[in-house]
Design a protein around this motif. Sequence first.
Motif: not given
Length: 611
Positions: A54, A59, A102
Motif C-alpha cells: 500500500n 501505487k 509501510s
Amino acid sequence: MPEAPKTSSKLPENYNYNLQEKNAKALEFIEDVTANADEVQKRVLAEILSSNANVEYLKRHGLNGHTDRDTFKKLIPVITYEDIQPDIDRIAKGDTSQILCSKPISEFLTSSGTSGGERKLMPTIEEEMGRRSLLYSLLMPVMSQFVPGLEKGKGMYFLFIKSEAKTPGGLVARPVLTAYYKSSHFRDRPYDPYTNYTSPNEAILCPDSYQSMYSQLLCGLCQNKEVLRVGAVFASGFIRAIRFLEKHWRVLCNDIRTGTLNPQITDPAVRDAVGKILQPDPKLADFIESECSKESWQGIITRLWPNTKYVDVIVTGTMSQYIPTLDYYSNGLPLVCTMYASSECYFGVNLNPLYKPSEVSYTLIPTMAYFEFLPVNRSNNSINGVTNNSKEHLEPVNLADVKLGQEYELVVTTYAGLYRYRVGDVLRVAGFKNKAPQFSFICRKNVVLSIDSDKTDEVELQNAVKNAVNHLVPFDANVSEYTSYANTTTIPGHYVLYWEMSLKGSTPIPPSVFEDCCLTIEESLNSVYRQGRVSDKSIGPLEIKIVEAGTFDKLMDYAISLGASINQYKTPRCVKFAPIVELLNSRVVTEYFSPKCPKWVPGHKKWCNHD
C-alpha cells in the motif's frame, strides 16, 4: 568488516561445543540459501512487495498488490537516486505517510556517494539492523575454516563513529557503520569469543577521532600478545593508524611505562574504560620503544603484535593501491576482505578469505534483498558502458541468470523502500557457490575523468599509475597517494595527477623519469583518450604534479571538516570541487608534462564518432 565486540570475564563451560554448533549452523545457512538462490529471491521479493503493497511509490506505478516477479519488472522502473530524491526529501522534512515503506523510516544512512554535491540519504527501518547483524554473524564461521583457533585470542580493529545530523523532520542521518556501532546489536551483544576485541566500546564510540585512535592503539599495545588479527574497515584507515603510531609511539610508551593515561584524553568514559586495561608495564614499554625506534618499520605489525595471523581490511577497488604498503608493514600477512556492503544494503560475504586481493569475490546472500543485474560493457564510449539511457535498452537479469565473466551494475530492491535502485557498483561474475553467483568488485560507475568524448574510469587510472610507478623503482621511490583532476581551464583541457611521494632512496629522480611516467600513463589509457591526444588534438599532454608530504592528510582533514566520515573516507581518485583543487595546487612542489603523444592507430573510431 568486523562484528560487534563485547567483553566478558569468562567462557561458558560448554564453550567448545556451542562454538562448533554455531559455526556449523552458519555454514549450513550459507549452503541452504545459495543452493536455492532463485527460490529464496522470489520469496524475498514477494515479502518486500506484500509488506509494502500500500505504499505510495508502488501505487504510483500501478503495482496494485502484485507480488510476482514478472509484473514487478514490467511496471516498476529501474531508477537512480535522483528519481526518488523528491520522496526522500518529503520523508526528511517529516512526512510520515507510507511513501516508500509501510514500516516507519527509523533513520537515514548517509552514502559516501553524492547527488548535487550533497550526501545521498538512504532510508532504513529497525529490522534492517537484524539483517545486517545476520551477515556479520557469518564472517567468523567462514574464517574459522581457514584460520583455526581465532577464538583463543583477540582482534585489534580500529573502528570509528561520526557525529550524526538530523533532518528537518527530526530523523537521524549518519553513516551505516556509525548507526551499527551505536546500536544495541553492537553495544549489548552477548559474549562471543570471536568478538573479543582490544578496543573497549567507549573508545570506539568516542566522537573525537584523535582520542578514539589514541586509546584504541594504546589498548591494542597493552594486549599485544593476545592479538591474533588486526584490521579496520578500509585499508587506508588501517594505514592511518600505523602512521598515527609512527607519530605518537613515544607518548604511548610513556603511558604504558607509568600506567597513567595521557591527559590529552579527556573523555571521562574513555579514561575509565582504558584505565581498566592500562597497567604499569616498563618491560612492554621498553620492547615497544626498541621496535619503534629502529630505522626501518618493515614488518612493524608482526614485530609489535607477534601472534597476528592476518590483516582484515577492504583492499578491493581503489583500495588496492595500499597493498604494497600493507605488505611492507605486515611482512606479507594475508590481506582479508570479509564482506561487501553499502549504505543501501548489505550484500554478501567472501567465502575464500585467504585468496589474494586480486582474486577476491563475494557471494551474494539471497536473503539480504532482491538483486538484479544490469549488463555492462565497459569497452564502449559511455561511462563504464552504462549511460542514463541504458535502462531503456538493457533489461536487468535475475541473480540466478548472470553469466560467468560478464560485468553488471548492481540493482537492488530492499525491505526499507528502495525499488530497482541502481547502486552504481560494477561487478564481474567470478564464479558460483552452488546456484548463487560470486562477484568481483570492479569499480564505482561514476568515478571518471573526462575532457572531451573520453571517459576514464578508476580501474583504468589505477592500472595506468601502477604501470608508471615502475619507472620509480630504480630510485627506491613510490607513490604513497594520488588523485586526479580534469583541468578544462587550459585549451585543450588535460588530465592532471597529483602525486605524494614516498622516498627511501638518496638518488635524486631526474625530471625525465617523471616525464616518462606521464607518457606511460597516457600509453596505458583507452584508445578514445589516445585518439583525442593524437588525432583530434582535443586533449592536451597529461601533467603530474608532485605535492608536499602530508598533503593527502590535509585533504582528508578537509573532507572530515565538511562532514565526511573518518570511517567511510576514501581518497577520491578524481576531484572536481574547486576548494580541494586549490588545496592541492597550493602544495605543489614540481610539475611535469608528457613529452610526446602516446601511440594510437585508427581502427576503433566507431567508439569516438558520437558524443
